[in-house]
Design an enzyme around this catalytic site. Sequence first.
Site, PDB file in Angstrom:
ATOM      1  N   HIS A   1       0.884  -1.257  -0.010  1.00 32.75           N
ATOM      2  CA  HIS A   1      -0.065  -0.002  -0.115  1.00 32.75           C
ATOM      3  C   HIS A   1       1.045   1.336  -0.011  1.00 32.75           C
ATOM      4  O   HIS A   1       0.742   2.316  -0.688  1.00 32.75           O
ATOM      5  CB  HIS A   1      -0.854  -0.028   1.233  1.00 32.75           C
ATOM      6  CG  HIS A   1      -1.651   1.191   1.478  1.00 32.75           C
ATOM      7  ND1 HIS A   1      -2.843   1.597   1.405  1.00 32.75           N
ATOM      8  CD2 HIS A   1      -1.037   2.281   2.045  1.00 32.75           C
ATOM      9  CE1 HIS A   1      -3.291   2.783   1.726  1.00 32.75           C
ATOM     10  NE2 HIS A   1      -2.109   3.342   2.071  1.00 32.75           N
ATOM     11  N   GLU A   2       1.913   1.429   0.844  1.00 31.26           N
ATOM     12  CA  GLU A   2       2.673   2.391   0.964  1.00 31.26           C
ATOM     13  C   GLU A   2       3.491   2.624  -0.148  1.00 31.26           C
ATOM     14  O   GLU A   2       3.842   3.761  -0.752  1.00 31.26           O
ATOM     15  CB  GLU A   2       3.613   2.245   2.134  1.00 31.26           C
ATOM     16  CG  GLU A   2       2.856   2.358   3.471  1.00 31.26           C
ATOM     17  CD  GLU A   2       2.060   3.513   3.720  1.00 31.26           C
ATOM     18  OE1 GLU A   2       2.315   4.753   3.276  1.00 31.26           O
ATOM     19  OE2 GLU A   2       1.016   3.597   4.332  1.00 31.26           O
TER      20      GLU A   2
ATOM     21  N   HIS B   1       1.718   4.345  -3.133  1.00 29.91           N
ATOM     22  CA  HIS B   1       1.929   5.992  -3.086  1.00 29.91           C
ATOM     23  C   HIS B   1       3.163   6.395  -3.742  1.00 29.91           C
ATOM     24  O   HIS B   1       3.001   7.276  -4.551  1.00 29.91           O
ATOM     25  CB  HIS B   1       1.990   6.415  -1.712  1.00 29.91           C
ATOM     26  CG  HIS B   1       0.698   6.393  -0.939  1.00 29.91           C
ATOM     27  ND1 HIS B   1      -0.308   6.527  -1.515  1.00 29.91           N
ATOM     28  CD2 HIS B   1       0.370   5.669   0.188  1.00 29.91           C
ATOM     29  CE1 HIS B   1      -1.441   6.477  -0.666  1.00 29.91           C
ATOM     30  NE2 HIS B   1      -0.921   5.962   0.480  1.00 29.91           N
TER      31      HIS B   1
ATOM     32  N   GLU C   1      -5.757   7.069  -0.809  1.00 32.18           N
ATOM     33  CA  GLU C   1      -5.937   5.936   0.101  1.00 32.18           C
ATOM     34  C   GLU C   1      -6.683   4.647  -0.270  1.00 32.18           C
ATOM     35  O   GLU C   1      -6.305   3.446  -0.386  1.00 32.18           O
ATOM     36  CB  GLU C   1      -6.329   6.247   1.433  1.00 32.18           C
ATOM     37  CG  GLU C   1      -5.389   7.335   2.225  1.00 32.18           C
ATOM     38  CD  GLU C   1      -4.186   6.823   2.383  1.00 32.18           C
ATOM     39  OE1 GLU C   1      -3.671   5.613   2.490  1.00 32.18           O
ATOM     40  OE2 GLU C   1      -3.042   7.726   2.685  1.00 32.18           O
TER      41      GLU C   1
END
Length: 303
Positions: free
Chosen positions: A144-145, A148, A219
């Site tokens: 997930h990070e 970004h 997100e």
Amino acid sequence: MARTRSRYATDRGLITRMVTTMFLIGLLYVVLVGVLLAVLRGAWPIILVLTGGMFVAQFWFSDRIAAFSMGAREVSPAEAPELHGAIDRICALADMPKPRVAIAESDVPNAFATGRSQKSSLVCATTGLLRRLEPEELEGVLAHEMSHVAHRDVAVMTIASFLGVLAGIITRVALWGGFARNSRSNDPMGILILLIPLVSAVVYALSFLLTRVLSRYRELSADRTAALLTGRPSALASALTKVSGQMARIPTEDLRKAEPYNAFYFVPAFASKESIGRLLSTHPTLEQRLDQLARISADLSRP
């Protein structure tokens, strides 16, 4: 907006929102600087130098300042083999260069990514997160990070937040400097000077709302693309549920320290359930995130 291609799924909705946000933020920036130049005509060189210098500083150093403020300490593979191993696997899956890897000494279970580009990026996990998650859950959070970083939305959020910071500073300086007290009501210049804190406050409010809307969508986008990359949306859902549930057990003082950096975190840290941050949150609700992951899981399980 150009970025090095990775195997993370392209999110055209995110790209559209980033471009739109940058355009509107740029428009607000022009309005704010235009008002300053119109009112403070003799000081235009100082205004241009200060606003330009602040923008460069925000763009080049904000990620380092944020990482330092959150206590991120870079670690080697020997110091954190499991963390490095998880990031190595994600980099191989995504065909991305490996970011710098860091750990923050905090019991708040969370993770974040900073950096203007893939080459300058840093991914950090807290000790609280590392203690609580299983390896596949940790991998989902890190994917997930790194989404970004792959989508460059960290850099866009950094640039977009600059206007809010600048407008906030101008508003405070205008009020503390006593522009209103030093201007006479019948003086046209005094009335114009009164516009500075008013316009700055409006610009701050609008930029705040724009960045919050973009932040919530990014997100959801990071959850979606991380789940598709790893092929394990259930692991990410499990991590979300576990981390969100553990937040209630963290001391209020620790949550308050973490709350200013919610825009960076995997899950926001709120000092109380009644926090105003829930109304203007940087993140979508847990229910929205879990519903999306459940749909992805159902789609992936279809023959």
